[in-house]
Design an enzyme around this catalytic site. Structure first.
Site, PDB file in Angstrom:
ATOM      1  N   GLY A 171       0.302  -4.926   1.750  1.00  0.00           N
ATOM      2  CA  GLY A 171      -0.938  -5.230   1.027  1.00  0.00           C
ATOM      3  C   GLY A 171      -0.691  -5.991  -0.269  1.00  0.00           C
TER       4      GLY A 171
ATOM      5  CE1 TYR B 174      -3.237  -5.546   5.357  1.00  0.00           C
ATOM      6  CE2 TYR B 174      -4.672  -7.443   5.175  1.00  0.00           C
ATOM      7  CZ  TYR B 174      -3.882  -6.488   4.586  1.00  0.00           C
ATOM      8  OH  TYR B 174      -3.731  -6.446   3.228  1.00  0.00           O
TER       9      TYR B 174
ATOM     10  CG  HIS C 119      -2.071   0.919   1.164  1.00  0.00           C
ATOM     11  ND1 HIS C 119      -1.944   2.295   1.048  1.00  0.00           N
ATOM     12  CD2 HIS C 119      -3.386   0.663   1.179  1.00  0.00           C
ATOM     13  CE1 HIS C 119      -3.158   2.829   1.004  1.00  0.00           C
ATOM     14  NE2 HIS C 119      -4.038   1.879   1.066  1.00  0.00           N
TER      15      HIS C 119
HETATM   16  O1  YXS Z   1      12.252   8.552  -0.473  1.00  0.00           O
HETATM   17  P1  YXS Z   1      11.722   8.598  -1.902  1.00  0.00           P
HETATM   18  O2  YXS Z   1      10.812   9.751  -2.181  1.00  0.00           O
HETATM   19  O3  YXS Z   1      12.788   8.348  -2.928  1.00  0.00           O
HETATM   20  O4  YXS Z   1      10.736   7.317  -2.053  1.00  0.00           O
HETATM   21  C1  YXS Z   1      11.254   6.035  -1.743  1.00  0.00           C
HETATM   22  C2  YXS Z   1      10.280   5.379  -0.764  1.00  0.00           C
HETATM   23  O5  YXS Z   1       9.761   6.275   0.204  1.00  0.00           O
HETATM   24  C3  YXS Z   1       9.175   4.967  -1.724  1.00  0.00           C
HETATM   25  N1  YXS Z   1       8.402   3.857  -1.169  1.00  0.00           N
HETATM   26  C4  YXS Z   1       7.114   3.953  -0.815  1.00  0.00           C
HETATM   27  N2  YXS Z   1       6.269   4.993  -0.857  1.00  0.00           N
HETATM   28  C5  YXS Z   1       5.010   4.762  -0.402  1.00  0.00           C
HETATM   29  N3  YXS Z   1       4.578   3.572   0.078  1.00  0.00           N
HETATM   30  C6  YXS Z   1       5.411   2.507   0.108  1.00  0.00           C
HETATM   31  N4  YXS Z   1       4.955   1.329   0.548  1.00  0.00           N
HETATM   32  C7  YXS Z   1       6.751   2.674  -0.336  1.00  0.00           C
HETATM   33  N5  YXS Z   1       7.848   1.866  -0.429  1.00  0.00           N
HETATM   34  C8  YXS Z   1       8.833   2.606  -0.934  1.00  0.00           C
HETATM   35  O6  YXS Z   1       9.826   4.557  -2.921  1.00  0.00           O
HETATM   36  C9  YXS Z   1      11.105   5.217  -3.025  1.00  0.00           C
HETATM   37  C10 YXS Z   1      12.183   4.159  -3.147  1.00  0.00           C
HETATM   38  O7  YXS Z   1      12.146   3.454  -1.904  1.00  0.00           O
HETATM   39  P2  YXS Z   1      13.512   2.907  -1.256  1.00  0.00           P
HETATM   40  O8  YXS Z   1      14.596   3.907  -1.433  1.00  0.00           O
HETATM   41  O9  YXS Z   1      13.186   2.445   0.109  1.00  0.00           O
HETATM   42  O10 YXS Z   1      13.809   1.640  -2.197  1.00  0.00           O
HETATM   43  P3  YXS Z   1      14.674   0.353  -1.827  1.00  0.00           P
HETATM   44  O11 YXS Z   1      14.825  -0.389  -3.114  1.00  0.00           O
HETATM   45  O12 YXS Z   1      15.859   0.756  -1.058  1.00  0.00           O
HETATM   46  O13 YXS Z   1      13.760  -0.491  -0.833  1.00  0.00           O
HETATM   47  C11 YXS Z   1      12.597  -1.079  -1.325  1.00  0.00           C
HETATM   48  C12 YXS Z   1      11.713  -1.500  -0.115  1.00  0.00           C
HETATM   49  C13 YXS Z   1      10.359  -1.984  -0.645  1.00  0.00           C
HETATM   50  C14 YXS Z   1      12.440  -2.630   0.664  1.00  0.00           C
HETATM   51  C15 YXS Z   1      11.560  -0.272   0.809  1.00  0.00           C
HETATM   52  O14 YXS Z   1      11.105   0.834   0.016  1.00  0.00           O
HETATM   53  C16 YXS Z   1      10.531  -0.534   1.872  1.00  0.00           C
HETATM   54  O15 YXS Z   1      10.801  -1.234   2.860  1.00  0.00           O
HETATM   55  N6  YXS Z   1       9.296   0.006   1.626  1.00  0.00           N
HETATM   56  C17 YXS Z   1       8.204  -0.166   2.594  1.00  0.00           C
HETATM   57  C18 YXS Z   1       7.641  -1.602   2.468  1.00  0.00           C
HETATM   58  C19 YXS Z   1       6.429  -1.722   3.400  1.00  0.00           C
HETATM   59  O16 YXS Z   1       6.605  -1.705   4.631  1.00  0.00           O
HETATM   60  N7  YXS Z   1       5.265  -1.822   2.833  1.00  0.00           N
HETATM   61  C20 YXS Z   1       3.983  -1.882   3.602  1.00  0.00           C
HETATM   62  C21 YXS Z   1       3.125  -0.665   3.208  1.00  0.00           C
HETATM   63  S1  YXS Z   1       1.690  -0.607   4.219  1.00  0.00           S
HETATM   64  C22 YXS Z   1       0.725  -1.884   3.640  1.00  0.00           C
HETATM   65  O17 YXS Z   1       0.967  -2.391   2.570  1.00  0.00           O
HETATM   66  C23 YXS Z   1      -0.423  -2.389   4.441  1.00  0.00           C
HETATM   67  C24 YXS Z   1      -1.410  -1.310   4.758  1.00  0.00           C
HETATM   68  S2  YXS Z   1       0.130  -3.191   5.907  1.00  0.00           S
HETATM   69  O18 YXS Z   1       0.932  -2.199   6.614  1.00  0.00           O
HETATM   70  O19 YXS Z   1      -1.019  -3.544   6.636  1.00  0.00           O
HETATM   71  O20 YXS Z   1       0.946  -4.295   5.461  1.00  0.00           O
END
Ligand code: YXS
Length: 259
Positions: free
Chosen positions: A108, A138, A64
């Site tokens: 998500g 969730y 998400h």
């Molecule tokens: O900082 P900038 O502006 O360059 O943007 C970065 C990140 O902030 C952005 N980004 C996201 N923006 C919004 N929502 C996200 N889920 C998200 N993930 C990343 O993308 C730009 C590049 O990210 P970066 O530098 O971290 O890339 P990376 O290759 O080093 O790492 C990739 C990830 C996916 C490992 C890392 O971005 C990460 O851990 N992202 C968050 C993953 C996460 O926790 N997703 C859960 C979202 S909440 C959800 O899905 C549900 C509601 S729940 O929480 O219930 O599961």
């Protein structure tokens, strides 16, 4: 720029998540395009759909779009939110929806994989469901998707740890139907899709709907329903949820207080 690329290969629709800069985060806009693309394939009577990321993606989807999660005191996964609508579009698609997975699947997006009918992954695929990392409650339908796919104990471990499940284990516990090498995954998935597309589309669609109705048949009393809503409200009204979102933006570890 199209956030979902759609192409037809014989009788298979291939939908590619196309927002690498945002790690294919399930933004409201991307989810809307995914739902519309599935509806378009349905209208064109395409019997099978594959949902994938670009070849050899390191991140299949970051889940998400956290920047678009409603702020504290609002339901974060509302029934009519674009991500939930996209998940239901997958369930209601009258044919097999196959997830072809390379790279990390987060939050998500793991629910999206569990909602697909079949998942084929390569050795780089990992799966994490991460609400506990940001203090988010969730929703019940999402939890049922995980219980139905991997069973209670693995689903609990995934939700409580929020840590990625690696490909081998994902295959062992049934998140993946097939684990094939990154060189083979595209060919394998297309062949699997073609074999399903050759079958009776009416029978596949009706049997899929029966699976959905039977798998989702978890009787719930009115009291249990109300209790779930009250428990979730406590969480999305909490300091921890507010702190979890804030910490993500500030790129720091959250400090949870359990309130
Ligand atoms: O900082 P900038 O502006 O360059 O943007 C970065 C990140 O902030 C952005 N980004 C996201 N923006 C919004 N929502 C996200 N889920 C998200 N993930 C990343 O993308 C730009 C590049 O990210 P970066 O530098 O971290 O890339 P990376 O290759 O080093 O790492 C990739 C990830 C996916 C490992 C890392 O971005 C990460 O851990 N992202 C968050 C993953 C996460 O926790 N997703 C859960 C979202 S909440 C959800 O899905 C549900 C509601 S729940 O929480 O219930 O599961």
């Amino acid at each position: 720029m199209a956030l979902i690329l759609s192409e037809l290969k014989d009788r298979t629709g291939i939908l590619t998540l196309n927002n690498p800069e945002r790690r294919n985060a399930l933004s409201l806009e991307l989810c809307e395009e995914l739902r519309a693309a599935l509806e378009d394939l349905r209208d064109r009577k395409v019997p099978v759909a594959i949902i994938r990321a670009p070849r050899d993606a390191k991140v299949w989807s970051a889940g998400h779009d956290i920047k678009q999660l409603p702020q504290v005191c609002h339901e974060p996964l509302a029934y009519d939110s674009p991500m939930e609508k996209a998940l239901r579009a997958i369930q209601e698609f009258p044919g097999a929806v196959i997830a072809m997975v390379q790279g990390g699947v987060w939050g998500g997006a793991s629910d999206l994989i569990m909602t697909c009918d079949i998942a084929v992954g390569d050795e780089t695929s990992t799966f994490a469901i991460t609400p506990v990392k940001i203090g988010l409650p969730y929703n019940a339908s999402g939890i049922v998707h995980f219980i139905n796919r991997v069973g209670l104990s693995i689903a609990k471990e995934m939700f409580f740890t929020g840590e990625p499940v690696k490909a081998e284990r994902a295959y062992h516990f049934g998140i993946l139907n097939h684990l094939v090498s990154s060189k083979e995954v595209e060919r394998f998935t297309l062949e699997l899709a073609a074999s399903i597309a050759a079958n009776s589309p009416l029978a596949v669609a009706v049997i899929k709907e029966q699976f959905r109705l039977l798998a989702e048949a978890h009787p719930l009393t009115a009291d249990a329903f109300e209790r779930i809503q009250a428990l979730r409200r406590k969480v999305y009204n909490s300091h921890d949820y507010e702190e979890g979102i804030k910490a993500f933006f500030e790129k720091r570890k959250p400090v949870f207080r359990g309130e």
